[in-house]
Design an enzyme around this catalytic site. Structure first.
Site, PDB file in Angstrom:
ATOM      1  N   HIS A  14       0.831  -1.636  -0.109  1.00  0.00           N
ATOM      2  CA  HIS A  14       0.322  -0.029   0.115  1.00  0.00           C
ATOM      3  C   HIS A  14       1.219   1.434   0.046  1.00  0.00           C
ATOM      4  CE1 HIS A  14      -4.286   1.570   0.625  1.00  0.00           C
ATOM      5  NE2 HIS A  14      -3.036   2.706   0.969  1.00  0.00           N
ATOM      6  N   HIS A  16       1.416   4.812  -2.466  1.00  0.00           N
ATOM      7  CA  HIS A  16       0.811   5.633  -3.481  1.00  0.00           C
ATOM      8  C   HIS A  16       2.389   6.336  -4.274  1.00  0.00           C
ATOM      9  CE1 HIS A  16      -3.836   5.149  -2.965  1.00  0.00           C
ATOM     10  NE2 HIS A  16      -3.162   5.123  -1.467  1.00  0.00           N
ATOM     11  N   HIS A 204      -9.802   0.910  -1.581  1.00  0.00           N
ATOM     12  CA  HIS A 204     -10.276   0.951  -0.474  1.00  0.00           C
ATOM     13  C   HIS A 204     -11.365   0.978   0.523  1.00  0.00           C
ATOM     14  CE1 HIS A 204      -6.174   2.890  -1.845  1.00  0.00           C
ATOM     15  NE2 HIS A 204      -5.717   3.763  -0.733  1.00  0.00           N
ATOM     16  N   GLU A 207     -11.138   3.588   6.145  1.00  0.00           N
ATOM     17  CA  GLU A 207     -10.454   4.362   7.259  1.00  0.00           C
ATOM     18  C   GLU A 207     -11.388   4.986   7.466  1.00  0.00           C
ATOM     19  OE1 GLU A 207      -6.519   6.365   7.044  1.00  0.00           O
ATOM     20  OE2 GLU A 207      -7.337   6.576   5.131  1.00  0.00           O
ATOM     21  N   ASP A 285       1.956   3.898   2.958  1.00  0.00           N
ATOM     22  CA  ASP A 285       0.314   4.720   2.102  1.00  0.00           C
ATOM     23  C   ASP A 285       1.040   5.988   1.517  1.00  0.00           C
ATOM     24  OD1 ASP A 285      -2.152   5.578   1.040  1.00  0.00           O
ATOM     25  OD2 ASP A 285      -3.000   6.259   3.684  1.00  0.00           O
ATOM     26  N   ASP A 286       0.896   6.906   2.043  1.00  0.00           N
ATOM     27  CA  ASP A 286       1.664   8.515   1.578  1.00  0.00           C
ATOM     28  C   ASP A 286       2.935   8.973   2.760  1.00  0.00           C
ATOM     29  OD1 ASP A 286      -0.052   9.130  -0.819  1.00  0.00           O
ATOM     30  OD2 ASP A 286      -1.711   9.006   0.994  1.00  0.00           O
TER      31      ASP A 286
END
Length: 350
Positions: A14, A16, A204, A207, A285-286
């Site tokens: 995961h 991006h 997704h 969350e 994630d980021d």
């Protein structure tokens, strides 16, 4: 001293494309393009773990503005290639054996001649980086909830045309952005296109929104993996169904805290998910905005949640099982996890 988490074989499922960018790269690309980085973005990337937003639409709007500003500096083929190479280098340094990176080519298409060239640039750079760093790299094409569902169908067909099992090829299809946007049912047709071609389905969900949203995503998009899915812990019956159906969870603790889902990392229900038998793949994630890479997620599992090395090894195994690596590659990585765990703990064997 304890077993070195950098040496623990793991996969990263995961991450991006834009969010993988190094802070220094953001600054350099902005300077090259003569662009001004917004002060809020500059402050956020300069201070690890600085981002703390409310888990509401206002918080997401602030996050998205910063993300869009970061994405705006990626304006050339060279910049796109740089992001891939650096993401893979960073993963290799943290013990990741495989990276399955998510990208929405729509965002970069205006700078390189369309969505097909944008995707092919990412794929080609992923092949190069895979060979250079010794990390398996695959691509997940991700549509956005903020755009029309027909756009998602276009991207699903693009993903199918570039599907394959080799380095840099497309192995999956996802759906990202604000979970509150769009109707999940409207994206079902795009996921059917991807499913018929045998692509991994990794939308997704769960969350920003809770179990009801997860139930919708599971019912209408039939995921193999659920991006986040952390709030399945709030509904034991739902969590039991997810585990029974073999749906892996891509858990990103740093994201959960930065976006206000939990006040601190200790509230992330990691142990609840593990106790239910879920396959969990920790992800960053980021990291550009959340200030926390893959290795940090494992450090959090050890230091905040008190997981033993045996439990951390099982997290790594879960990430490997949930990946689209070949059976041979998965077997090799799983054996390497066992070897890591057999290595004496420096704390008990000085």
């Amino acid at each position: 001293m304890a077993r070195d988490l950098r040496r623990l074989p793991k996969t990263h499922l995961h991450l991006h494309f834009t969010g993988s960018m190094r802070p220094g790269t953001l600054v350099e690309l902005a300077d090259e393009a003569g662009m001004r980085i917004p002060e809020t973005l500059r402050e956020t990337v300069a201070a690890p773990d600085a981002l703390r937003l409310p888990a509401n639409e206002r918080g997401w709007f602030r996050f998205q503005r910063m993300y869009d500003a970061a994405r705006a500096v990626v304006r050339s083929e060279a910049a796109m290639r740089r992001l891939i190479h650096e993401a893979v280098e960073d993963d290799a340094a943290e013990g990741s054996r495989r990276l399955e990176i998510q990208v929405d080519p729509t965002s970069y298409a205006p700078h390189v001649g369309g969505i097909t060239p944008a995707l092919e640039i990412v794929m080609d750079a992923a092949r190069e980086a895979s060979a250079a760093a010794g990390v398996e790299v695959a691509v997940i094409v991700a549509a956005s909830r903020t755009r029309h569902p027909l756009d998602a169908r276009t991207l699903a067909r693009l993903a199918v045309r570039h599907a394959g099992d080799g380095p840099g090829e497309v192995i999956g299809f996802g759906l990202s952005n604000d979970e509150r946007r769009g109707a999940t049912t409207d994206f079902g047709a795009a996921f059917q296109i991807a499913s018929r071609a045998g692509l991994l389905l990794a939308p997704h969900g769960g969350e920003l929104l809770g179990p009801d949203h997860i139930s919708e995503v599971v019912a209408h998009l039939r995921p193999d993996r659920l991006g986040h899915g952390i709030r399945a812990a709030e509904d034991p019956a739902l969590l039991e169904r997810i585990v029974a159906d073999g749906i892996a969870l891509e858990i990103c603790p740093a994201s959960n805290v930065s976006l206000g889902v939990f006040a601190h990392a200790g509230q992330v229900p990691l142990r609840t998910l593990l106790a239910a038998g879920a396959d969990i793949a920790l992800g960053a994630d980021d990291p550009l905005l959340f200030g926390s890479r893959l290795l940090d997620q494992y450090e959090t599992a050890r230091q905040v949640h008190g997981l033993s090395d045996a439990e951390i090894a099982e997290l790594a195994r879960g990430s490997i099982r949930a990946s689209r690596a070949s059976a041979r590659s998965r077997a090799t990585m799983l054996a390497e996890v066992d070897t890591w765990l057999r290595t004496p703990d420096p704390e008990t064997h000085p």
